[in-house]
Design a protein around this motif. Structure first.
Motif, mmCIF file in Angstrom:
data_model
loop_
_atom_site.group_PDB
_atom_site.id
_atom_site.type_symbol
_atom_site.label_atom_id
_atom_site.label_comp_id
_atom_site.label_asym_id
_atom_site.label_seq_id
_atom_site.Cartn_x
_atom_site.Cartn_y
_atom_site.Cartn_z
ATOM 1 N N LEU A 1 8.474 2.647 5.032
ATOM 2 C CA LEU A 1 9.324 3.276 4.021
ATOM 3 C C LEU A 1 9.314 2.450 2.738
ATOM 4 N N GLN A 2 8.160 2.346 2.140
ATOM 5 C CA GLN A 2 7.993 1.604 0.892
ATOM 6 C C GLN A 2 7.313 2.523 -0.111
ATOM 7 N N PRO A 3 7.554 2.300 -1.396
ATOM 8 C CA PRO A 3 6.823 3.079 -2.387
ATOM 9 C C PRO A 3 5.315 2.867 -2.229
ATOM 10 N N PHE A 4 4.555 3.785 -2.731
ATOM 11 C CA PHE A 4 3.079 3.740 -2.766
ATOM 12 C C PHE A 4 2.424 3.775 -1.382
ATOM 13 N N GLN A 5 3.154 4.247 -0.407
ATOM 14 C CA GLN A 5 2.596 4.404 0.932
ATOM 15 C C GLN A 5 2.574 5.908 1.233
ATOM 16 N N GLN B 1 -6.213 5.359 -8.605
ATOM 17 C CA GLN B 1 -6.900 4.760 -9.748
ATOM 18 C C GLN B 1 -6.227 3.457 -10.161
ATOM 19 N N LEU B 2 -4.886 3.450 -10.125
ATOM 20 C CA LEU B 2 -4.162 2.223 -10.485
ATOM 21 C C LEU B 2 -4.520 1.096 -9.513
ATOM 22 N N SER B 3 -4.639 1.445 -8.229
ATOM 23 C CA SER B 3 -4.926 0.397 -7.244
ATOM 24 C C SER B 3 -6.356 -0.113 -7.394
ATOM 25 N N ASP C 1 3.187 -3.690 12.868
ATOM 26 C CA ASP C 1 2.848 -2.492 12.115
ATOM 27 C C ASP C 1 1.636 -2.729 11.220
ATOM 28 N N GLY C 2 0.965 -1.642 10.883
ATOM 29 C CA GLY C 2 -0.309 -1.694 10.173
ATOM 30 C C GLY C 2 -0.245 -2.418 8.842
ATOM 31 N N ASN C 3 0.829 -2.168 8.077
ATOM 32 C CA ASN C 3 0.903 -2.781 6.746
ATOM 33 C C ASN C 3 0.975 -4.297 6.831
ATOM 34 N N THR C 4 1.761 -4.787 7.788
ATOM 35 C CA THR C 4 1.900 -6.230 7.942
ATOM 36 C C THR C 4 0.560 -6.840 8.349
ATOM 37 N N LEU C 5 -0.126 -6.144 9.270
ATOM 38 C CA LEU C 5 -1.437 -6.642 9.711
ATOM 39 C C LEU C 5 -2.436 -6.683 8.554
ATOM 40 N N HIS D 1 -2.300 -0.651 -2.755
ATOM 41 C CA HIS D 1 -1.877 -1.983 -3.143
ATOM 42 C C HIS D 1 -1.985 -2.129 -4.659
ATOM 43 N N LEU D 2 -0.853 -2.086 -5.338
ATOM 44 C CA LEU D 2 -0.869 -2.191 -6.798
ATOM 45 C C LEU D 2 -0.516 -3.615 -7.201
#
Lengths: 199, 235
Positions: free
Chosen positions: B51-55, B120-122, A185-189, B81-82
């Motif tokens: 399924l993670q926050p900030f995505q 902005q945070l990132s 998946d993209g995030n892991t890459l 990416h924070l």
């Protein structure tokens, strides 16, 4: 028809297991009553013993029935100046299976999660701070899960380490061994790219 | 029944059954929405990393009840990416939204402010102005007429020299005389907040205002992420 009081009690007791509802609990209860009473008695003894005696290791917080767990009680490993922080005893077990790490552990029993109301004290970070202040540790390896909460936890602990002049490192995350880039998946890459190593 | 398509961010998720998650998300179209993500926790599932926050996500949900089922989800841009304090601030925004948002109430403006704030945070910009602007925009959208330019009770513009007091049902009200007490603000600070002209003193006032106004909405239970942030800074 209602079951007799003892059977009802047994079924209700089974329902405390994760993923077990009325139907599965009923099936388990009757299976044990009909076919495996010895197994059930062993189970009840094992459950009783474990629940009565298993507690947290006074040093690393993992589950154990002794004051110190095997790893904390092992003199050789105690001399190691490396400490690995993990979220759960299962994580500790997974790392132990690799036989790669020979240092000590600290088990958080969770991660920082403000929405769930879990803060630093719930993770035993007060004890951890004392451990850092004890001056027996040179490096802390942060092996919390690669989730947002895991990152936050790692970051918080890294701050504690730097306040105590102890080096902190984070385990790498990226492409799994034997995997194919196509299916990752993209995030892991993205993580794999940003954490690349020079050869 | 047609699935509903939503632009959303995950606020929080809990483990549910053996392999599923119970997820709270913030969507532009429906405000806070809760759904079950079946089977996502199993080792082979690919959606775990999404399924993670900030995505930023596009969710497709199904179901007639308040608790929906996740049918599918896709990334709607790269995850933000924070790091460091920005990460704790992001968790604070999530906790705030989780506590204050209402179910099934479109919040497009707050959503776009949230997205903008996270960006902005990132980028490691100064944290406090981002948090204050977001808090104020959230309060305005929730229906708390927060006006930094007008004294509604007296029907006049805020005067930079006068002192104002916050009253829950009336907003900022000019105080008679020049006596000061701990919950009063000088007009110049209020006007500076309206213009987003931040200085240390203005930021301090803005923080005090946001605490005062949020207090009755949050009730007695304190925000845990605020505690975490303070402890983190004090380390």
């Amino acid at each position: 028809m209602r079951f007799s009081p003892l059977i009802t009690e047994l079924i209700d007791a089974f329902k405390c297991l994760p993923g077990v509802g009325q139907k599965s609990a009923q099936r388990m209860a009757f299976q044990l009553l009909e076919r495996n009473r010895d197994g059930a008695l062993t189970l009840s003894k094992a459950l009783h013993n474990a629940m009565e005696h298993v507690q947290h290791c006074s040093q690393c917080r993992t589950f154990t029935e002794t004051h110190l767990c095997d790893i904390c009680g092992n003199g050789k490993r105690q001399q190691s100046r490396l400490l690995c922080v993990v979220e759960s005893p299962q994580d500790l077990h997974a790392i132990e299976q690799t036989a790669e790490f020979k240092g000590r552990y600290f088990v958080l029993m969770g991660h920082l999660s403000p929405i769930d109301g879990i803060g630093p004290t719930d993770l035993g970070l007060d004890d951890f701070n004392l451990l850092l202040k004890g001056g027996e540790i040179d490096e802390v390896i942060l092996a919390t899960n690669p989730t947002v909460e895991g990152e936050a936890t790692a970051h918080y602990i890294a701050q504690m380490c730097s306040a105590n002049n102890v080096a902190a490192s984070r385990i790498a995350h990226g492409v799994p061994f034997g995997g194919e880039l196509e299916y990752i998946d993209g995030n892991t890459l993205t993580h794999a790219f940003s954490g690349r190593k020079t050869l | 029944m047609q699935p509903i398509e939503l632009s959303a961010y995950i606020l929080h998720k809990r483990e549910y059954r053996e392999t599923s998650y119970l997820v709270d998300a913030f969507s532009a179209e429906m405000g806070k929405v809760s759904f079950i993500a079946k089977g996502v926790r199993s080792s082979k599932h690919n959606l775990k990393s999404l399924l993670q926050p900030f995505q930023p996500l596009t969710l497709r949900l199904q179901g007639r009840h308040e608790l929906k089922n996740l049918q599918d989800c896709e990334a709607n841009g790269a995850a933000l990416h924070l790091q460091d304090k920005a990460l704790f601030s992001g968790l604070y925004l999530n906790e705030l939204l989780n506590r204050l948002l209402q179910v099934d109430c479109a919040m497009e403006q707050v959503f776009s402010d949230y997205h903008h704030g996270l960006q902005q945070l990132s980028q490691q910009q100064a944290i406090e102005p981002i948090l204050r602007l977001f808090e104020f925009s959230l309060l305005i959208e929730l229906g708390y007429g927060l006006s930094f330019e007008q004294d509604m009770a007296h029907g006049e513009n805020i005067d930079p020299q006068s002192f104002y007091q916050w009253q829950d049902d009336q907003g900022f009200v000019r105080m008679a005389g020049i006596s000061q007490h701990k919950n009063c603000f000088v007009g110049a600070h209020l006007l500076a907040i309206a213009k987003e002209d931040w200085s240390t003193a203005v930021l301090a006032s803005a923080k005090k205002i946001s605490r005062l106004v949020l207090q009755p909405l949050l009730g007695r239970k304190p925000l845990k992420s605020r505690e975490l942030f303070i402890q983190g800074v004090n380390l």
